[in-house]
Scaffold this motif. Structure first.
Motif, PDB file in Angstrom:
ATOM      1  N   SER A  30      33.096  50.976  16.379  1.00 25.14           N
ATOM      2  CA  SER A  30      32.455  50.277  15.265  1.00 25.14           C
ATOM      3  C   SER A  30      33.463  49.829  14.208  1.00 25.14           C
ATOM      4  CB  SER A  30      31.417  51.200  14.619  1.00 25.14           C
ATOM      5  OG  SER A  30      32.034  52.367  14.126  1.00 25.14           O
ATOM      6  N   TYR A  31      34.704  49.916  14.533  1.00 24.28           N
ATOM      7  CA  TYR A  31      35.754  49.632  13.558  1.00 24.28           C
ATOM      8  C   TYR A  31      36.211  48.174  13.625  1.00 24.28           C
ATOM      9  CZ  TYR A  31      36.604  54.686  12.848  1.00 24.28           C
ATOM     10  OH  TYR A  31      36.486  56.011  12.543  1.00 24.28           O
ATOM     11  N   THR A  32      36.990  47.803  12.661  1.00 26.49           N
ATOM     12  CA  THR A  32      37.783  46.581  12.689  1.00 26.49           C
ATOM     13  C   THR A  32      39.253  47.007  12.763  1.00 26.49           C
ATOM     14  OG1 THR A  32      36.209  45.254  11.433  1.00 26.49           O
ATOM     15  CG2 THR A  32      38.519  44.558  11.389  1.00 26.49           C
ATOM     16  N   VAL A  33      39.967  46.409  13.673  1.00 26.50           N
ATOM     17  CA  VAL A  33      41.392  46.685  13.803  1.00 26.50           C
ATOM     18  C   VAL A  33      42.172  45.465  13.352  1.00 26.50           C
ATOM     19  CG1 VAL A  33      43.279  47.185  15.387  1.00 26.50           C
ATOM     20  CG2 VAL A  33      41.079  48.366  15.644  1.00 26.50           C
ATOM     21  N   GLY A  34      43.109  45.687  12.492  1.00 27.04           N
ATOM     22  CA  GLY A  34      43.896  44.585  11.958  1.00 27.04           C
ATOM     23  C   GLY A  34      45.384  44.799  12.144  1.00 27.04           C
ATOM     24  N   TRP A  35      46.093  43.712  12.109  1.00 30.20           N
ATOM     25  CA  TRP A  35      47.552  43.729  12.079  1.00 30.20           C
ATOM     26  C   TRP A  35      47.993  43.141  10.742  1.00 30.20           C
ATOM     27  CZ3 TRP A  35      50.777  45.997  15.512  1.00 30.20           C
ATOM     28  CH2 TRP A  35      50.267  46.323  16.769  1.00 30.20           C
ATOM     29  N   TYR A  94      52.336  46.343  11.193  1.00 30.24           N
ATOM     30  CA  TYR A  94      51.520  47.550  11.172  1.00 30.24           C
ATOM     31  C   TYR A  94      50.144  47.253  11.755  1.00 30.24           C
ATOM     32  CZ  TYR A  94      54.897  49.056   7.600  1.00 30.24           C
ATOM     33  OH  TYR A  94      56.039  49.382   6.905  1.00 30.24           O
ATOM     34  N   CYS A  95      49.619  48.194  12.511  1.00 24.30           N
ATOM     35  CA  CYS A  95      48.217  48.087  12.873  1.00 24.30           C
ATOM     36  C   CYS A  95      47.433  49.048  11.988  1.00 24.30           C
ATOM     37  CB  CYS A  95      47.976  48.365  14.355  1.00 24.30           C
ATOM     38  SG  CYS A  95      48.360  50.041  14.909  1.00 24.30           S
ATOM     39  N   ALA A  96      46.187  48.686  11.758  1.00 18.49           N
ATOM     40  CA  ALA A  96      45.347  49.469  10.863  1.00 18.49           C
ATOM     41  C   ALA A  96      43.904  49.372  11.315  1.00 18.49           C
ATOM     42  CB  ALA A  96      45.486  48.955   9.432  1.00 18.49           C
ATOM     43  N   ALA A  97      43.104  50.330  10.892  1.00 24.74           N
ATOM     44  CA  ALA A  97      41.692  50.343  11.261  1.00 24.74           C
ATOM     45  C   ALA A  97      40.821  50.523  10.022  1.00 24.74           C
ATOM     46  CB  ALA A  97      41.413  51.453  12.266  1.00 24.74           C
ATOM     47  N   ASP A  98      39.807  49.682   9.943  1.00 22.69           N
ATOM     48  CA  ASP A  98      38.799  49.753   8.883  1.00 22.69           C
ATOM     49  C   ASP A  98      37.562  50.379   9.510  1.00 22.69           C
ATOM     50  OD1 ASP A  98      37.179  47.175   6.820  1.00 22.69           O
ATOM     51  OD2 ASP A  98      36.834  49.333   7.008  1.00 22.69           O
ATOM     52  N   ARG A  99      37.159  51.531   9.063  1.00 19.49           N
ATOM     53  CA  ARG A  99      36.064  52.258   9.707  1.00 19.49           C
ATOM     54  C   ARG A  99      34.674  51.755   9.312  1.00 19.49           C
ATOM     55  NH1 ARG A  99      36.757  58.040   6.557  1.00 19.49           N
ATOM     56  NH2 ARG A  99      36.436  57.253   4.445  1.00 19.49           N
ATOM     57  N   ARG A 100      34.591  50.862   8.360  1.00 18.35           N
ATOM     58  CA  ARG A 100      33.282  50.343   7.974  1.00 18.35           C
ATOM     59  C   ARG A 100      32.759  49.423   9.062  1.00 18.35           C
ATOM     60  NH1 ARG A 100      34.674  47.138   2.816  1.00 18.35           N
ATOM     61  NH2 ARG A 100      36.368  46.548   4.226  1.00 18.35           N
ATOM     62  N   ASP A 106      37.697  42.206   6.346  1.00 18.33           N
ATOM     63  CA  ASP A 106      38.383  42.279   5.068  1.00 18.33           C
ATOM     64  C   ASP A 106      39.880  42.075   5.303  1.00 18.33           C
ATOM     65  OD1 ASP A 106      37.536  44.236   2.199  1.00 18.33           O
ATOM     66  OD2 ASP A 106      39.300  42.955   2.467  1.00 18.33           O
ATOM     67  N   ARG A 107      40.462  41.119   4.603  1.00 14.33           N
ATOM     68  CA  ARG A 107      41.884  40.818   4.780  1.00 14.33           C
ATOM     69  C   ARG A 107      42.757  41.573   3.786  1.00 14.33           C
ATOM     70  NH1 ARG A 107      42.469  34.917   7.252  1.00 14.33           N
ATOM     71  NH2 ARG A 107      40.438  34.796   8.310  1.00 14.33           N
ATOM     72  N   ASN A 108      42.124  42.384   2.978  1.00 14.33           N
ATOM     73  CA  ASN A 108      42.842  43.190   1.996  1.00 14.33           C
ATOM     74  C   ASN A 108      43.260  44.502   2.646  1.00 14.33           C
ATOM     75  OD1 ASN A 108      43.642  44.843  -0.140  1.00 14.33           O
ATOM     76  ND2 ASN A 108      42.208  43.879  -1.540  1.00 14.33           N
ATOM     77  N   SER A 109      44.526  44.800   2.593  1.00 10.24           N
ATOM     78  CA  SER A 109      45.030  46.013   3.254  1.00 10.24           C
ATOM     79  C   SER A 109      44.420  47.275   2.661  1.00 10.24           C
ATOM     80  CB  SER A 109      46.547  46.066   3.171  1.00 10.24           C
ATOM     81  OG  SER A 109      46.983  46.114   1.826  1.00 10.24           O
ATOM     82  N   ASN A 110      43.975  47.212   1.427  1.00  6.76           N
ATOM     83  CA  ASN A 110      43.379  48.398   0.794  1.00  6.76           C
ATOM     84  C   ASN A 110      42.078  48.819   1.458  1.00  6.76           C
ATOM     85  OD1 ASN A 110      45.429  48.617  -1.134  1.00  6.76           O
ATOM     86  ND2 ASN A 110      44.393  47.212  -2.525  1.00  6.76           N
ATOM     87  N   ALA A 111      41.467  47.916   2.215  1.00  8.93           N
ATOM     88  CA  ALA A 111      40.198  48.225   2.866  1.00  8.93           C
ATOM     89  C   ALA A 111      40.374  49.056   4.124  1.00  8.93           C
ATOM     90  CB  ALA A 111      39.464  46.933   3.206  1.00  8.93           C
ATOM     91  N   TYR A 112      41.583  49.179   4.598  1.00  5.07           N
ATOM     92  CA  TYR A 112      41.839  49.840   5.874  1.00  5.07           C
ATOM     93  C   TYR A 112      42.157  51.310   5.661  1.00  5.07           C
ATOM     94  CZ  TYR A 112      41.499  45.320   8.019  1.00  5.07           C
ATOM     95  OH  TYR A 112      41.009  44.113   8.466  1.00  5.07           O
TER      96      TYR A 112
END
Length: 125
Positions: A30-35, A94-100, A106-112
């Motif tokens: 259910s996550y979003t994964v971003g680079w 960096y890869c990151a995951a937003d659990r919402r 969300d393109r803001n790194s603070n959301a991850y």
């Protein structure tokens, strides 16, 4: 969730690299994964993201048409295929995951919430 990014390296302009982001601890269903990437002396910037459940993808204008983000559900892994690389793509990625679970990215790194260690990509001219 633990994320591990790998696949960086040094290439010449016009070359390609493929980054991978392996997740452990839970599935990314259910996550979003971003680079994201951060060049020396610059702020971290959004590169691409994928909503895991829907598979929908999003890109920064600077990489659209050259980079492709994908996911492999069975391996709980995301990838970033980077083609036609330019010197300005040089950065730590960096890869990151937003659990919402959201209907947008969300393109803001603070959301991850979760981050992997960075992997360096160097593109020479």
């Amino acid at each position: 969730v633990q994320l591990q990014a790998f696949g960086g390296g040094a290439v010449q302009a016009g070359g390609s690299l493929r980054l991978s982001c392996a997740a452990s601890g839970r599935t990314l269903s259910s996550y979003t994964v971003g680079w994201f990437r951060q060049a020396p002396g610059k702020e971290r910037e959004f590169v691409a993201a994928i909503r895991w459940s829907a598979g929908s993808t999003y890109y920064a204008d600077s990489v659209k048409g050259r980079f492709t983000i994908s996911r492999e559900r069975a391996k709980n892994t995301a990838a970033l295929q980077m083609n036609s690389l330019k010197p300005e793509d040089t950065a730590v990625y960096y890869c990151a995951a937003d659990r919402r679970y959201t209907s947008y990215v969300d393109r803001n790194s603070n959301a991850y919430d979760y981050w992997g260690q960075g992997t360096l990509v160097t593109v020479s001219s």
